[in-house]
Motif scaffolding. Structure first.
Motif, mmCIF file in Angstrom:
data_model
loop_
_atom_site.group_PDB
_atom_site.id
_atom_site.type_symbol
_atom_site.label_atom_id
_atom_site.label_comp_id
_atom_site.label_asym_id
_atom_site.label_seq_id
_atom_site.Cartn_x
_atom_site.Cartn_y
_atom_site.Cartn_z
ATOM 1 N N ASP A 67 -0.596 -3.687 4.638
ATOM 2 C CA ASP A 67 0.710 -4.313 4.439
ATOM 3 C C ASP A 67 0.982 -5.177 5.656
ATOM 4 N N TYR A 68 1.091 -6.474 5.414
ATOM 5 C CA TYR A 68 1.308 -7.418 6.517
ATOM 6 C C TYR A 68 2.757 -7.882 6.533
ATOM 7 N N LYS A 69 3.300 -7.930 7.735
ATOM 8 C CA LYS A 69 4.557 -8.669 7.960
ATOM 9 C C LYS A 69 4.223 -9.689 9.029
ATOM 10 N N PRO A 107 2.265 1.514 -1.756
ATOM 11 C CA PRO A 107 0.827 1.607 -1.574
ATOM 12 C C PRO A 107 0.247 2.766 -2.390
ATOM 13 N N THR A 108 -0.797 2.455 -3.107
ATOM 14 C CA THR A 108 -1.416 3.505 -3.908
ATOM 15 C C THR A 108 -2.910 3.489 -3.663
ATOM 16 N N VAL A 132 0.411 -2.610 8.705
ATOM 17 C CA VAL A 132 0.293 -1.166 8.451
ATOM 18 C C VAL A 132 -0.994 -0.974 7.649
ATOM 19 N N TYR A 133 -1.909 -0.263 8.271
ATOM 20 C CA TYR A 133 -3.247 -0.092 7.670
ATOM 21 C C TYR A 133 -3.414 1.348 7.238
ATOM 22 N N THR A 134 -3.745 1.531 5.979
ATOM 23 C CA THR A 134 -3.914 2.886 5.455
ATOM 24 C C THR A 134 -5.386 3.133 5.172
ATOM 25 N N ASN A 135 -5.895 4.187 5.798
ATOM 26 C CA ASN A 135 -7.308 4.542 5.639
ATOM 27 C C ASN A 135 -7.456 5.510 4.464
#
Ligand SMILES: [Zn+2]
Length: 620
Positions: A53-55, A37-38, A74-77
Motif C-alpha cells: 500500500d503506497y501513499k 488487503p487480502t 506498508v508492505y505485508t509479507n
C-alpha cells in the motif's frame, strides 16, 4: 497497409511494448475504493502473494523536470518466508550514460534505433535519476545502497510471515529526456510521460525475489492500493492510473460540478488507485481531455495535444467510439474490465500498457492508432495488468496473448471477415523458426541475442501459441479456456503451466507436451504428405514436434472428406465433425491409412492454424 504490416510496424517501430453455457465466469467487482488487503488464495493450494500500500506526495517542478517525493509504503509479507532484505526498482536510473540499458543498446547486434547510443549522450541535466535520501523501517533508519536501477536494502528487523511493516522514504527524482516510454518533451512535445517513475518495491513470490535490473524491457510488480498526491503547475492537465478524488478543485475536464480551484500557482491532484501493480501518469499544458462512457463499463478518458494538426486531432475523435468497441469486445471474450476508468493518453513515444491507462504515440494515422496501437495496448490490460504473469520471464504470455485477442478483435470490429486473423502472425513465426535465430519462449525477455528474435518470439510465436491451442483442442474449448484462465487467475500472477492446466481441465485432453515443446524448445512442426496411391495415403512427421492432424481428402469423384488423426499422447480428440481415424503415436515417422474411394488429392491442415514450418509438402 494490411494487418500484418501494421503489426510489424507496431513491433519494430512501437516495440514496447463466444460465450457458452458451460463457462463459469465470476466477474471481479468494479474497483472504486481501496480494498482491504487480502491474501488471494486458490482453493486447496498454497498460493500466496505479497501486498503493498503506497501513499506518495510528489512535488513536481515543470521547469527543472525535478521532483521531490515522500513515500509511505506498508508492505505485508504473505509469504511463508522470513525476509531479511528488500529491493526497490529505481527505473529512472537506467537513463544514465554507462547504465546497463545504455551499454546493452550499444552492444546488441540490432539495437532499437530509438535508443541507439542516445543514453550515452545525455548531459547531467538530461539524465533520469531517483536518489533515495532517507529510508526507515517502522521509524528506524535503514542501510541501503543504490546499484544501478536497483536499491538494495538491509532490514533492521526481519519481516516475519504475515507481518506488515512501514517503510518511509524521501527521494528526489529527475525526469530524463525521453529515450523510451518515460521522459520529458519527446518528439511529439508531450511535457511529462511518467511511467516507472517512483521507487517501486520488487516482487517476491514462490520463485523468490525479482529485483530485475531495468535493461529496457518488461516488468513484474506487487499488487496494492495507491494514494498519490501530485502537486504540479496549475496549467498542466494530468491523466493516468487512479481515480481523481478532488475533481472540482482541479477541473481540467474532470469536474463533476462547479469548479472551485484554490488561488495557487500549483494544484495538488489526489489520486486513489485500488489493486494495481503500477501507477503511471502523463501531464501537459496543451492536453485536450475528452471522455466517453462505455455502456456497462468504464469511462474512457482521452488526452491528446491541441497543438496537433486538425487531421490528427480528428483521428483522436474517430478512435473514441472504436475504443469503446474494443473495451466491450475484450470484456466479453476474456473477462469484465474491473475498474471504472481507462485512459488513452498521448505519451509521445511508442505504445505501452500501464495500470488503467496506456501511453502511446499520438500523431500516427487513424488506422495505425486504432488497429495497430490502441487495440494492442488495451488488450494488454487483461494479460499484462489484470492477470500479470511475470513479464520478464514469460513475455510471450503477455505480448503473445495480447496479440491473439488484438487480431481477433480487429477482425470482428472492422468486419474483416478473415478465417485466420493471425495468418500474418503465423508467417512471421515460421520465418523466425526457419531463420536459425530462434530462441525458446522460456528465454528471459532481456536475454535474447537479437531484439528482433525477442519481438518475433514474444509477440508472434506467443500469439501462435494460443491460436494453435485452438487448433489442438477446438475453437470453442479455446474460448472457454481463455475465460476460465482469466477468472481463475485474475490478480494472481499466473505461470505458463496455468494456461495449459486450464486448457486440460476444459478439454479433458492431455496437453502438457504442447507447453513443453512449443515454449521450452525450438522444435518445429513439419508434417508432409509422403505418398498417395489409389485409396491409400501415407503421411510423414519430419519436424520433432508432435501434433494431431486435420486432413482434407478430395476423391476422384470431386467429393471431399475431412479426417482427423488424433495424437496418441493427447489421450483424446477435439470436438470435430471430421471422420476420426486411428491415432498417431509420435515416435512413428510415418502414418498410413486407407479410404473407401479413390483419392485425387490430400491436404494437411487447410485452415493454416497449425504452424507447419514447411507448407510446401502439405499437399499432394
Ligand atoms: Zn505489447
Amino acid at each position: 497497409m494490411n494487418r500484418f504490416f501494421i503489426s510489424i510496424y507496431c513491433v519494430l517501430i512501437f516495440w514496447s511494448c463466444n460465450t457458452s453455457k458451460n463457462s463459469v465466469v465470476t466477474e471481479p467487482a468494479i474497483l472504486t475504493t481501496p480494498q482491504t488487503p487480502t491474501t488471494p488464495s486458490l482453493s486447496k493450494s498454497t498460493y500466496w502473494q505479497q501486498h503493498v500500500d503506497y501513499k506518495m506526495e510528489i512535488d513536481m517542478d515543470v521547469n527543472t523536470y525535478q521532483y521531490k517525493g515522500k513515500q509511505t509504503l506498508v508492505y505485508t509479507n504473505n509469504s511463508p518466508d522470513v525476509l531479511n532484505r528488500v529491493y526497490y526498482h529505481l527505473y529512472f536510473n537506467a537513463f544514465q550514460p554507462g547504465s546497463e540499458m545504455d551499454v546493452r543498446s550499444r552492444t546488441i547486434a540490432d539495437p532499437d534505433r530509438r535508443v541507439g547510443d542516445r543514453i550515452s549522450k545525455l548531459k547531467p541535466n538530461e539524465i533520469g535519476y531517483i536518489k533515495v535520501n532517507s529510508l526507515k523501517q517502522n521509524g528506524k533508519t535503514l542501510k541501503h545502497e543504490t546499484v544501478g536501477t536497483v536499491l538494495e536494502v538491509d532490514l533492521v528487523k526481519p519481516i516475519q510471515p504475515g507481518e506488515s511493516v512501514t517503510f518511509n522514504m524521501d527521494f528526489d527524482g529527475q525526469v530524463p529526456v525521453q529515450i523510451r516510454r518515460s521522459g520529458r518533451n519527446n518528439q511529439e512535445g508531450v511535457a511529462l510521460s511518467m511511467a516507472q517513475w517512483y521507487p517501486k518495491l520488487a516482487e517476491y513470490d514462490f520463485e523468490g525475489w525479482h529485483a530485475h535490473p531495468y535493461i529496457g524491457r518488461e516488468f513484474h510488480g506487487v499488487w496494492g492500493d495507491f494514494d498519490v498526491k501530485l502537486t504540479i503547475d496549475k496549467n498542466y492537465v494530468v491523466g493516468g492510473t487512479g481515480y481523481l478524488q478532488n475533481p472540482n478543485s482541479i477541473g481540467h475536464g474532470y469536474e463533476t460540478g462547479e469548479i472551485n480551484r484554490p488561488n495557487t500557482d500549483k494544484l495538488t491532484w489526489h489520486f486513489v488507485a485500488p489493486k494495481v501493480h503500477d501507477f503511471t501518469w502523463a501531464a501537459d499544458p496543451d492536453y485536450i481531455h475528452d471522455t466517453t462512457q462505455v455502456p456497462n463499463g468504464p469511462m474512457l478518458h482521452f488526452f491528446y495535444k491541441k497543438t496537433m494538426s486538425e487531421e490528427q486531432k480528428n483521428n483522436w475523435k474517430r478512435i473514441q467510439p472504436k475504443s469503446v468497441e474494443f473495451m466491450q469486445y475484450y470484456s466479453e471474450t476474456v473477462g469484465k474490465y474491473p475498474y471504472k476508468q481507462y485512459s488513452i493518453i498521448q505519451g509521445g513515444d511508442g505504445g505501452m500498457e500501464y495500470g488503467m491507462c496506456t501511453l502511446l504515440l499520438g500523431e500516427g494515422t487513424y488506422e495505425g492508432l486504432i488497429k495497430g496501437v490502441i487495440s494492442h495496448e488495451m488488450a494488454h490490460t487483461w494479460f499484462q495488468f489484470l492477470l500479470a504473469n511475470n513479464e520478464s520471464k514469460h513475455p510471450w504470455m503477455d505480448e503473445g496473448f495480447s496479440t491473439y485477442i488484438e487480431y481477433h478483435g480487429v477482425n470482428i470490429i472492422f468486419n474483416e471477415g478473415k478465417t485466420n486473423p493471425l495468418e500474418g502472425v503465423y508467417n512471421a513465426y515460421i520465418a523466425l523458426a526457419n531463420s536459425g535465430r530462434e530462441q525458446p519462449l522460456t528465454t528471459h525477455g532481456d536475454r535474447y541475442t537479437f531484439n528482433r528474435s525477442y519481438s518475433l518470439a514474444s509477440y508472434y510465436k506467443g500469439g501462435v501459441f494460443l491460436s494453435q491451442l485452438g487448433y489442438i483442442m477446438g475453437e470453442e474449448n479455446l474460448n472457454l479456456t481463455i475465460k476460465k484462465y482469466f477468472t481463475d487467475f485474475v490478480f494472481k500472477h499466473p505461470k505458463p503451466l496455468d494456461i495449459i492446466r486450464t486448457a486440460e481441465k476444459i478439454s479433458g485432453l492431455e496437453l502438457n507436451w504442447y507447453l513443453t515443446d512449443f515454449a521450452q524448445t525450438t522444435n518445429t512442426i513439419d508434417y508432409a504428405v509422403k505418398s498417395v496411391k489409389g485409396n491409400s495415403v501415407t503421411l510423414e512427421r519430419i519436424g520433432l514436434m508432435p501434433m494431431p492432424i486435420d486432413l482434407t481428402v478430395t476423391y476422384t469423384d470431386g467429393v471431399t472428406e475431412e479426417f482427423y488423426i488424433p495424437l496418441q499422447m493427447m489421450r483424446g480428440e477435439k470436438p470435430t465433425a471430421a471422420t476420426i481415424i486411428k491415432d498417431w503415436a509420435w515416435a512413428y515417422p510415418t502414418y498410413t491409412f486407407e479410404t473407401k474411394k479413390t483419392i485425387k488429392s490430400v491436404e494437411i491442415d487447410p485452415s493454416g492454424l497449425m504452424a507447419d514450418v514447411d507448407r510446401g509438402n502439405n499437399k499432394k
